[in-house]
Design a protein around this motif. Sequence first.
Motif, PDB file in Angstrom:
ATOM      1  N   PRO A 141     -26.750 -60.933 -37.032  1.00 57.22           N
ATOM      2  CA  PRO A 141     -27.166 -62.172 -37.711  1.00 57.22           C
ATOM      3  C   PRO A 141     -27.123 -62.048 -39.231  1.00 57.22           C
ATOM      4  O   PRO A 141     -26.735 -62.993 -39.926  1.00 57.22           O
ATOM      5  CB  PRO A 141     -28.602 -62.380 -37.207  1.00 57.22           C
ATOM      6  N   PHE A 142     -27.505 -60.886 -39.756  1.00 61.41           N
ATOM      7  CA  PHE A 142     -27.454 -60.688 -41.213  1.00 61.41           C
ATOM      8  C   PHE A 142     -26.019 -60.693 -41.716  1.00 61.41           C
ATOM      9  O   PHE A 142     -25.697 -61.361 -42.707  1.00 61.41           O
ATOM     10  CB  PHE A 142     -28.144 -59.376 -41.573  1.00 61.41           C
ATOM     11  N   TYR A 143     -25.139 -59.953 -41.054  1.00 58.70           N
ATOM     12  CA  TYR A 143     -23.746 -59.903 -41.506  1.00 58.70           C
ATOM     13  C   TYR A 143     -23.088 -61.278 -41.416  1.00 58.70           C
ATOM     14  O   TYR A 143     -22.299 -61.660 -42.292  1.00 58.70           O
ATOM     15  CB  TYR A 143     -22.952 -58.903 -40.666  1.00 58.70           C
ATOM     16  N   LEU A 144     -23.403 -62.017 -40.362  1.00 57.57           N
ATOM     17  CA  LEU A 144     -22.856 -63.360 -40.230  1.00 57.57           C
ATOM     18  C   LEU A 144     -23.393 -64.264 -41.337  1.00 57.57           C
ATOM     19  O   LEU A 144     -22.642 -65.049 -41.935  1.00 57.57           O
ATOM     20  CB  LEU A 144     -23.204 -63.933 -38.854  1.00 57.57           C
ATOM     21  N   ALA A 145     -24.687 -64.144 -41.627  1.00 62.90           N
ATOM     22  CA  ALA A 145     -25.279 -64.945 -42.703  1.00 62.90           C
ATOM     23  C   ALA A 145     -24.631 -64.618 -44.044  1.00 62.90           C
ATOM     24  O   ALA A 145     -24.312 -65.514 -44.834  1.00 62.90           O
ATOM     25  CB  ALA A 145     -26.788 -64.695 -42.770  1.00 62.90           C
ATOM     26  N   VAL A 146     -24.413 -63.340 -44.314  1.00 61.10           N
ATOM     27  CA  VAL A 146     -23.763 -62.936 -45.566  1.00 61.10           C
ATOM     28  C   VAL A 146     -22.361 -63.533 -45.655  1.00 61.10           C
ATOM     29  O   VAL A 146     -21.944 -64.030 -46.704  1.00 61.10           O
ATOM     30  CB  VAL A 146     -23.697 -61.396 -45.669  1.00 61.10           C
ATOM     31  N   GLY A 147     -21.643 -63.509 -44.529  1.00 61.88           N
ATOM     32  CA  GLY A 147     -20.286 -64.034 -44.523  1.00 61.88           C
ATOM     33  C   GLY A 147     -20.215 -65.517 -44.825  1.00 61.88           C
ATOM     34  O   GLY A 147     -19.400 -65.959 -45.646  1.00 61.88           O
ATOM     35  N   VAL A 148     -21.073 -66.301 -44.183  1.00 60.85           N
ATOM     36  CA  VAL A 148     -20.999 -67.748 -44.403  1.00 60.85           C
ATOM     37  C   VAL A 148     -21.540 -68.128 -45.778  1.00 60.85           C
ATOM     38  O   VAL A 148     -21.028 -69.052 -46.427  1.00 60.85           O
ATOM     39  CB  VAL A 148     -21.734 -68.531 -43.281  1.00 60.85           C
ATOM     40  N   VAL A 149     -22.562 -67.426 -46.255  1.00 61.60           N
ATOM     41  CA  VAL A 149     -23.076 -67.694 -47.598  1.00 61.60           C
ATOM     42  C   VAL A 149     -22.020 -67.330 -48.642  1.00 61.60           C
ATOM     43  O   VAL A 149     -21.775 -68.082 -49.596  1.00 61.60           O
ATOM     44  CB  VAL A 149     -24.391 -66.921 -47.842  1.00 61.60           C
ATOM     45  N   LEU A 150     -21.379 -66.183 -48.459  1.00 58.17           N
ATOM     46  CA  LEU A 150     -20.292 -65.784 -49.357  1.00 58.17           C
ATOM     47  C   LEU A 150     -19.181 -66.831 -49.360  1.00 58.17           C
ATOM     48  O   LEU A 150     -18.695 -67.244 -50.424  1.00 58.17           O
ATOM     49  CB  LEU A 150     -19.734 -64.433 -48.918  1.00 58.17           C
ATOM     50  N   GLY A 151     -18.791 -67.295 -48.163  1.00 52.37           N
ATOM     51  CA  GLY A 151     -17.750 -68.315 -48.079  1.00 52.37           C
ATOM     52  C   GLY A 151     -18.146 -69.606 -48.753  1.00 52.37           C
ATOM     53  O   GLY A 151     -17.312 -70.274 -49.388  1.00 52.37           O
ATOM     54  N   GLY A 152     -19.411 -69.976 -48.645  1.00 54.85           N
ATOM     55  CA  GLY A 152     -19.876 -71.209 -49.260  1.00 54.85           C
ATOM     56  C   GLY A 152     -19.775 -71.190 -50.771  1.00 54.85           C
ATOM     57  O   GLY A 152     -19.231 -72.119 -51.381  1.00 54.85           O
ATOM     58  N   TYR A 153     -20.286 -70.118 -51.397  1.00 51.84           N
ATOM     59  CA  TYR A 153     -20.242 -70.141 -52.866  1.00 51.84           C
ATOM     60  C   TYR A 153     -18.846 -69.817 -53.396  1.00 51.84           C
ATOM     61  O   TYR A 153     -18.477 -70.275 -54.479  1.00 51.84           O
ATOM     62  CB  TYR A 153     -21.320 -69.238 -53.469  1.00 51.84           C
ATOM     63  N   LEU A 154     -18.035 -69.070 -52.627  1.00 50.39           N
ATOM     64  CA  LEU A 154     -16.656 -68.846 -53.058  1.00 50.39           C
ATOM     65  C   LEU A 154     -15.848 -70.145 -53.024  1.00 50.39           C
ATOM     66  O   LEU A 154     -15.006 -70.386 -53.900  1.00 50.39           O
ATOM     67  CB  LEU A 154     -15.990 -67.790 -52.180  1.00 50.39           C
ATOM     68  N   ALA A 155     -16.090 -70.982 -52.019  1.00 52.27           N
ATOM     69  CA  ALA A 155     -15.401 -72.272 -51.951  1.00 52.27           C
ATOM     70  C   ALA A 155     -15.761 -73.132 -53.152  1.00 52.27           C
ATOM     71  O   ALA A 155     -14.892 -73.765 -53.775  1.00 52.27           O
ATOM     72  CB  ALA A 155     -15.758 -72.993 -50.653  1.00 52.27           C
ATOM     73  N   SER A 156     -17.033 -73.158 -53.511  1.00 52.00           N
ATOM     74  CA  SER A 156     -17.456 -73.926 -54.682  1.00 52.00           C
ATOM     75  C   SER A 156     -16.830 -73.365 -55.953  1.00 52.00           C
ATOM     76  O   SER A 156     -16.376 -74.115 -56.823  1.00 52.00           O
ATOM     77  CB  SER A 156     -18.983 -73.903 -54.800  1.00 52.00           C
ATOM     78  N   THR A 157     -16.791 -72.039 -56.056  1.00 51.53           N
ATOM     79  CA  THR A 157     -16.201 -71.409 -57.240  1.00 51.53           C
ATOM     80  C   THR A 157     -14.711 -71.717 -57.337  1.00 51.53           C
ATOM     81  O   THR A 157     -14.186 -71.997 -58.431  1.00 51.53           O
ATOM     82  CB  THR A 157     -16.434 -69.892 -57.196  1.00 51.53           C
ATOM     83  N   ALA A 158     -14.013 -71.674 -56.194  1.00 51.75           N
ATOM     84  CA  ALA A 158     -12.580 -71.984 -56.193  1.00 51.75           C
ATOM     85  C   ALA A 158     -12.331 -73.419 -56.633  1.00 51.75           C
ATOM     86  O   ALA A 158     -11.402 -73.689 -57.423  1.00 51.75           O
ATOM     87  CB  ALA A 158     -11.999 -71.756 -54.799  1.00 51.75           C
ATOM     88  N   LEU A 159     -13.150 -74.351 -56.167  1.00 56.95           N
ATOM     89  CA  LEU A 159     -13.001 -75.743 -56.596  1.00 56.95           C
ATOM     90  C   LEU A 159     -13.291 -75.885 -58.081  1.00 56.95           C
ATOM     91  O   LEU A 159     -12.630 -76.659 -58.788  1.00 56.95           O
ATOM     92  CB  LEU A 159     -13.945 -76.633 -55.784  1.00 56.95           C
ATOM     93  N   GLY A 160     -14.292 -75.143 -58.567  1.00 56.88           N
ATOM     94  CA  GLY A 160     -14.623 -75.207 -59.981  1.00 56.88           C
ATOM     95  C   GLY A 160     -13.504 -74.692 -60.858  1.00 56.88           C
ATOM     96  O   GLY A 160     -13.207 -75.262 -61.918  1.00 56.88           O
ATOM     97  N   ILE A 161     -12.864 -73.596 -60.428  1.00 54.69           N
ATOM     98  CA  ILE A 161     -11.748 -73.038 -61.200  1.00 54.69           C
ATOM     99  C   ILE A 161     -10.556 -73.992 -61.182  1.00 54.69           C
ATOM    100  O   ILE A 161      -9.888 -74.204 -62.188  1.00 54.69           O
ATOM    101  CB  ILE A 161     -11.349 -71.665 -60.636  1.00 54.69           C
ATOM    102  N   SER A 162     -10.308 -74.597 -60.021  1.00 51.00           N
ATOM    103  CA  SER A 162      -9.143 -75.456 -59.873  1.00 51.00           C
ATOM    104  C   SER A 162      -9.327 -76.831 -60.520  1.00 51.00           C
ATOM    105  O   SER A 162      -8.419 -77.352 -61.167  1.00 51.00           O
ATOM    106  CB  SER A 162      -8.823 -75.627 -58.383  1.00 51.00           C
ATOM    107  N   LEU A 163     -10.511 -77.402 -60.353  1.00 51.85           N
ATOM    108  CA  LEU A 163     -10.726 -78.786 -60.755  1.00 51.85           C
ATOM    109  C   LEU A 163     -11.726 -78.962 -61.897  1.00 51.85           C
ATOM    110  O   LEU A 163     -11.936 -80.081 -62.368  1.00 51.85           O
ATOM    111  CB  LEU A 163     -11.215 -79.604 -59.545  1.00 51.85           C
ATOM    112  N   GLY A 164     -12.348 -77.876 -62.318  1.00 51.55           N
ATOM    113  CA  GLY A 164     -13.391 -77.975 -63.328  1.00 51.55           C
ATOM    114  C   GLY A 164     -14.756 -77.825 -62.687  1.00 51.55           C
ATOM    115  O   GLY A 164     -15.000 -78.338 -61.588  1.00 51.55           O
ATOM    116  N   THR A 165     -15.657 -77.150 -63.363  1.00 47.10           N
ATOM    117  CA  THR A 165     -16.966 -76.885 -62.767  1.00 47.10           C
ATOM    118  C   THR A 165     -17.790 -78.161 -62.594  1.00 47.10           C
ATOM    119  O   THR A 165     -18.619 -78.247 -61.690  1.00 47.10           O
ATOM    120  CB  THR A 165     -17.761 -75.889 -63.621  1.00 47.10           C
TER     121      THR A 165
END
Length: 344
Positions: free
Chosen positions: A151-175
């Motif tokens: 459960p911890f590793y899965l939580a880390v994975g989805v949380v990591l994916g969530g903020y990385l997706a936001s960061t990728a959108l910020g880099i591509s389209l502006g924060t």
Amino acid sequence: MDDEPELRTRDWLPRTAALVLGTLALASAFIAAYVGALHKPEPRDLPVAVVTSDQQAQAVMTAVRARTNTIKPVGYDSQARAVDGLNDRSVYAVLSSAPGGLTLATASAGAPAATELVTDVFTRAAQQAGVPLQVTDEVPVSGGDPRGLVPFYLAVGVVLGGYLASTALGISLGTSPRGLRRAGLRIATLAVHSILLGTIGAVLVGPVLDVFDHDVGTIAVVGALAAFAAGMVAAAVQAWLGLLGTGLVILLLVVLGNPGSGGIYAPEFLPAFLRGMHRWNVPGLATDLLKSAVYFDWRGGGWALTGLLVWVVVGLVGLLTATVFRARRRAARTGPGRHTAVDR
């Protein structure tokens, strides 16, 4: 002409230096947090339930507490309430008298390391008192999750994916989105990404890796909620603070969030400043909710669910208000007669 290279250097040098120093600070904080929190766990005050009217169990509990601060007695007025405390993970075990000795009921799925330590402490105490002790595991870990860390590793994975997706959108389209319509599109994109990531994670720990052979849909929903909460928090902070916000998100969700989540070690094993962090940070809430959903039939998951929903709302409000604020500032700079970006 000769001054142009110098001017360009003056433009990029401070920004580059700030990025390098920021990265250095985050990496140093990462080392300090992980090594400091996890290199030498010192468990203290692991809660164990005992019925206040159970004199034999109370006597053993008092003797244990007098010898060590590892165990913290938690009194209940009935055996049923004590068992409820075990099932909602308020305590790691229930000590009670039984014909011919004592019984220690545990729930290893809550925290295997904590359960193992509690069992060892009371096994030695019962041997010293010359009282037989029977240990039962009321909520065992899955065969595919012997250390209770999935459960911890899965939580880390989805949380990591969530903020990385936001960061990728910020880099591509502006924060910061340039208008409410674009903010809505960003929110929708993060929502779709979260649903896909939650589903992928559930399928991986379910049918693919055969860790959990049940509740695939439930795990997908919890994973999607955790990913969306992380993505929205990141989007809001980045919208207000720009590139600096990305560093702050990493600090909160990774540098402090992962060791403070109570996933690797139970909170009582961590340094004092990290012990309560799992009650409010996104990785801790996600880990707690996944454990509740997978092992405890949602018992004790109300706080974690509420916490993640609150983070989603905070992220939504933060992103939308930052969008409106920055759009109005752009409109003020362009002067009257120009269209604003608020409605675009």
